[in-house]
Design a protein around this motif. Structure first.
Motif, PDB file in Angstrom:
ATOM      1  N   UNK A 359       0.810  -1.218   0.000  1.00 40.10           N
ATOM      2  CA  UNK A 359       0.000   0.000   0.000  1.00 40.10           C
ATOM      3  C   UNK A 359       0.845   1.271   0.000  1.00 40.10           C
ATOM      4  N   UNK A 360       2.131   1.172   0.305  1.00 42.86           N
ATOM      5  CA  UNK A 360       2.970   2.366   0.373  1.00 42.86           C
ATOM      6  C   UNK A 360       2.969   3.171  -0.929  1.00 42.86           C
ATOM      7  N   UNK A 361       3.167   2.545  -2.104  1.00 50.24           N
ATOM      8  CA  UNK A 361       3.115   3.343  -3.345  1.00 50.24           C
ATOM      9  C   UNK A 361       1.747   3.985  -3.572  1.00 50.24           C
ATOM     10  N   UNK A 362       0.675   3.297  -3.177  1.00 46.19           N
ATOM     11  CA  UNK A 362      -0.666   3.845  -3.342  1.00 46.19           C
ATOM     12  C   UNK A 362      -0.853   5.055  -2.437  1.00 46.19           C
ATOM     13  N   UNK A 363      -0.406   4.944  -1.181  1.00 40.83           N
ATOM     14  CA  UNK A 363      -0.510   6.070  -0.253  1.00 40.83           C
ATOM     15  C   UNK A 363       0.341   7.246  -0.722  1.00 40.83           C
ATOM     16  N   UNK A 364       1.531   6.952  -1.257  1.00 41.49           N
ATOM     17  CA  UNK A 364       2.396   8.026  -1.762  1.00 41.49           C
ATOM     18  C   UNK A 364       1.755   8.730  -2.950  1.00 41.49           C
ATOM     19  N   UNK A 365       1.104   7.964  -3.830  1.00 44.98           N
ATOM     20  CA  UNK A 365       0.417   8.574  -4.971  1.00 44.98           C
ATOM     21  C   UNK A 365      -0.756   9.435  -4.514  1.00 44.98           C
ATOM     22  N   UNK A 366      -1.486   8.971  -3.493  1.00 45.62           N
ATOM     23  CA  UNK A 366      -2.586   9.774  -2.958  1.00 45.62           C
ATOM     24  C   UNK A 366      -2.041  11.042  -2.308  1.00 45.62           C
ATOM     25  N   UNK A 367      -0.927  10.940  -1.627  1.00 47.76           N
ATOM     26  CA  UNK A 367      -0.303  12.125  -1.012  1.00 47.76           C
ATOM     27  C   UNK A 367       0.037  13.168  -2.067  1.00 47.76           C
ATOM     28  N   UNK A 368       0.455  12.716  -3.235  1.00 51.98           N
ATOM     29  CA  UNK A 368       0.793  13.634  -4.323  1.00 51.98           C
ATOM     30  C   UNK A 368      -0.423  14.051  -5.143  1.00 51.98           C
ATOM     31  N   UNK A 369      -1.607  13.531  -4.803  1.00 51.69           N
ATOM     32  CA  UNK A 369      -2.821  13.904  -5.523  1.00 51.69           C
ATOM     33  C   UNK A 369      -2.885  13.372  -6.934  1.00 51.69           C
ATOM     34  N   UNK A 370      -2.392  12.147  -7.154  1.00 49.14           N
ATOM     35  CA  UNK A 370      -2.323  11.613  -8.515  1.00 49.14           C
ATOM     36  C   UNK A 370      -3.577  10.875  -8.957  1.00 49.14           C
ATOM     37  N   UNK A 371      -4.488  10.583  -8.034  1.00 46.96           N
ATOM     38  CA  UNK A 371      -5.703   9.879  -8.417  1.00 46.96           C
ATOM     39  C   UNK A 371      -6.802  10.891  -8.748  1.00 46.96           C
ATOM     40  N   UNK A 372      -7.687  10.565  -9.689  1.00 49.37           N
ATOM     41  CA  UNK A 372      -8.757  11.498 -10.074  1.00 49.37           C
ATOM     42  C   UNK A 372      -9.900  11.527  -9.067  1.00 49.37           C
ATOM     43  N   UNK A 373      -9.551  11.719  -7.816  1.00 48.32           N
ATOM     44  CA  UNK A 373     -10.532  11.823  -6.735  1.00 48.32           C
ATOM     45  C   UNK A 373     -10.068  12.931  -5.805  1.00 48.32           C
ATOM     46  N   UNK A 374     -11.001  13.630  -5.166  1.00 47.92           N
ATOM     47  CA  UNK A 374     -10.638  14.627  -4.177  1.00 47.92           C
ATOM     48  C   UNK A 374      -9.788  15.734  -4.742  1.00 47.92           C
ATOM     49  N   UNK A 375      -8.870  16.250  -3.900  1.00 46.04           N
ATOM     50  CA  UNK A 375      -8.014  17.349  -4.297  1.00 46.04           C
ATOM     51  C   UNK A 375      -6.830  16.900  -5.120  1.00 46.04           C
ATOM     52  N   UNK A 376      -6.409  17.778  -6.043  1.00 42.77           N
ATOM     53  CA  UNK A 376      -5.292  17.481  -6.929  1.00 42.77           C
ATOM     54  C   UNK A 376      -4.526  18.767  -7.233  1.00 42.77           C
ATOM     55  N   UNK A 377      -3.211  18.674  -7.457  1.00 40.61           N
ATOM     56  CA  UNK A 377      -2.443  19.871  -7.811  1.00 40.61           C
ATOM     57  C   UNK A 377      -2.846  20.476  -9.152  1.00 40.61           C
TER      58      UNK A 377
END
Length: 485
Positions: A359-377
């Motif tokens: 899950x670490x890579x998934x959590x890191x991607x969410x931290x960077x806002x890379x998924x099309x959900x919620x907030x994103x850069x």
């Protein structure tokens, strides 16, 4: 066990903070976020404290909470995100406490807190200006207070009143809170609410509803809150038969993004734990029934299939997963052979470690806002950077726009630019023909994509030329042009 419980809960809170901190400053505004933040700034600078000039279709609590932070930090975007960010952090220990109160299981509480801390949906919705994170916090707090056991109505004290008040705050944040009323009533009934407790709970709720109605009564010309929201979503109807499977597929896609496959594997293991026990506690059955009914309602009624609608039930699902895993763990530890039990525990620890690492890579991607959900850069498409080109524009400057109007309302809040929305190219040409020679500058904001080509073509056919304003590097998703003839 008490020290271990506190250590793992503290670790989950720390991990949640690490995953959420970056988005507070890195994210940009979605169109709805820009609109909400604009309303908050109108309140903060006392330009329109009751939002009399705005077509507000949401309860106002979030906007007033956001307005508290603008005098402290100035006109920065993260000021509007702070209420959601704080609510998201508080939700982690609150979920643990709620799980412990409902199930009496510390292991389940720790797992639930960990899941809320690392779930991609919870991470990416933490640093946003949406109302869903505060809504979720108020709802879980109301459930926590309502689930406090009461030996008799006379000894209920202030807790039922506080539960009603918290539920009222949830309603003053978003009307979606009403969907949780059956669950709140069920948890209160299981906790032993009787006569006086129900009256006190209702009194707390009425206090907030009364303030909400008073706020609306002070702005009669602004239109009704419920009516505006109903009109904006196009009403509600049952889905048509041909909409069932596309909506289900979209919900499944969002569900996968919400958790990530390692956490989905944990949910499957939790189901195994419940199946092995073959029965559910009343609280567990109530939570499961509510979650299923909530998801079915959003599937079978033609409301938009949005990620934000999954956030309020995420802590409830985390509690169920935590409880299921705790039951499964107890089954392993209850094996007859001590050696076999140790091997089983080692196996479980190894499986959890593998899932945590996966899950670490998934959590890191969410931290960077890379998924099309919620907030994103990249949520604003570059509107904030493009607006810098008009920061010093003189009074009388007109910016034509079709795609980003809510962004300009926020980004040009203190500017001297008039934003003119055009529905189509013919309306733009008609306005230019009538007023094109008036004022110091006529500009247009166009997306750097094929969507702008019809407008560009019509302007060129009518003899207008477009020149990008200075200071734009061309990497943003939106470019502002000067309109020349």
């Amino acid at each position: 066990m008490a020290r271990s419980w506190r250590f793992w809960l503290l670790l989950s809170c720390w991990l949640g903070a690490v995953l959420r901190f970056r988005g507070l400053f890195a994210n940009t505004f979605h169109a709805d976020e820009a609109l909400f933040a604009t309303w908050a700034r109108l309140i903060a600078v006392w330009r329109d404290p009751l939002l009399l000039t705005q077509a507000v279709d949401k309860p106002p609590l979030l906007f007033y909470l956001q307005a508290l932070f603008y005098p402290l930090f100035g006109p920065v975007e993260f000021a509007a995100r702070l209420p959601s960010w704080i609510a998201s952090l508080l939700l982690i220990p609150l979920t643990a406490q709620l799980a412990r109160r409902l199930t009496g299981d510390r292991a389940a509480a720790v797992v639930a807190a960990f899941l809320v801390a690392v779930a991609p949906l919870a991470v990416q919705f933490s640093a946003t200006a949406f109302s869903d994170a505060p809504l979720t916090l108020w709802l879980m707090a109301a459930l926590y207070v309502a689930a406090r056991p009461h030996s008799s109505p006379d000894r209920a004290g202030p807790w039922p009143w506080a539960a009603g008040l918290l539920f009222g705050l949830a309603l003053a944040t978003k009307y979606q809170a009403l969907l949780f009323a059956p669950l709140l009533v069920a948890m209160a009934w299981l906790a032993g609410w009787r006569g006086a407790a129900w009256r006190r709970g209702l009194a707390g709720f009425v206090v907030v509803v009364g303030l909400l109605l008073l706020w609306q009564a002070l702005r009669p010309a602004a239109g009704g809150l419920v009516g505006l929201q109903w009109a904006n979503i196009g009403g509600i109807r049952p889905v048509r038969s041909w909409e069932l499977w596309p909506r289900l597929a979209q919900m499944g896609w969002l569900w996968r993004l919400t958790w990530g496959w390692p956490l989905l594997a944990l949910s499957a293991a939790a189901l195994t734990g419940f199946a092995a026990r073959r029965r559910l506690m009343p609280v567990e059955a109530g939570l499961l029934l509510f979650v299923v009914a909530y998801l079915a309602l959003h599937w079978l009624w033609a409301v938009p299939v949005w990620d934000r609608y999954l956030l309020p039930i995420l802590p409830l699902i985390a509690i169920l997963i935590g409880r299921g895993l705790s039951v499964l763990w107890s089954a392993f530890c209850g094996l007859r052979s001590v050696v076999c039990g140790r091997r089983s525990r080692q196996f479980v620890f190894a499986a959890l470690a593998v899932l945590a690492l996966a899950h670490l890579p998934i959590a890191a991607a969410a931290r960077a806002g890379r998924y099309p959900i919620g907030g994103q850069p990249t949520a604003d498409g570059g509107a904030a950077r493009a607006a810098e080109a008009l920061k010093d524009a003189p009074y009388g400057t007109v910016l034509y726009d079709h795609w980003y109007s809510w962004h300009w309302r926020y980004q040009l809040f203190d500017g001297r630019v008039y934003v003119s929305w055009f529905p189509h190219a013919d309306a733009l040409l008609a306005d230019l023909a009538a007023f094109g020679g008036v004022g110091p500058l006529r500009a247009i904001a166009l997306p750097a994509s094929a969507a702008a080509r019809p407008v560009v073509r019509r302007l060129a056919e009518s003899g207008y030329r477009l020149e990008p304003l200075p200071g734009q590097d061309g990497t943003a998703g939106v470019i502002i042009y000067r309109i020349g003839h």
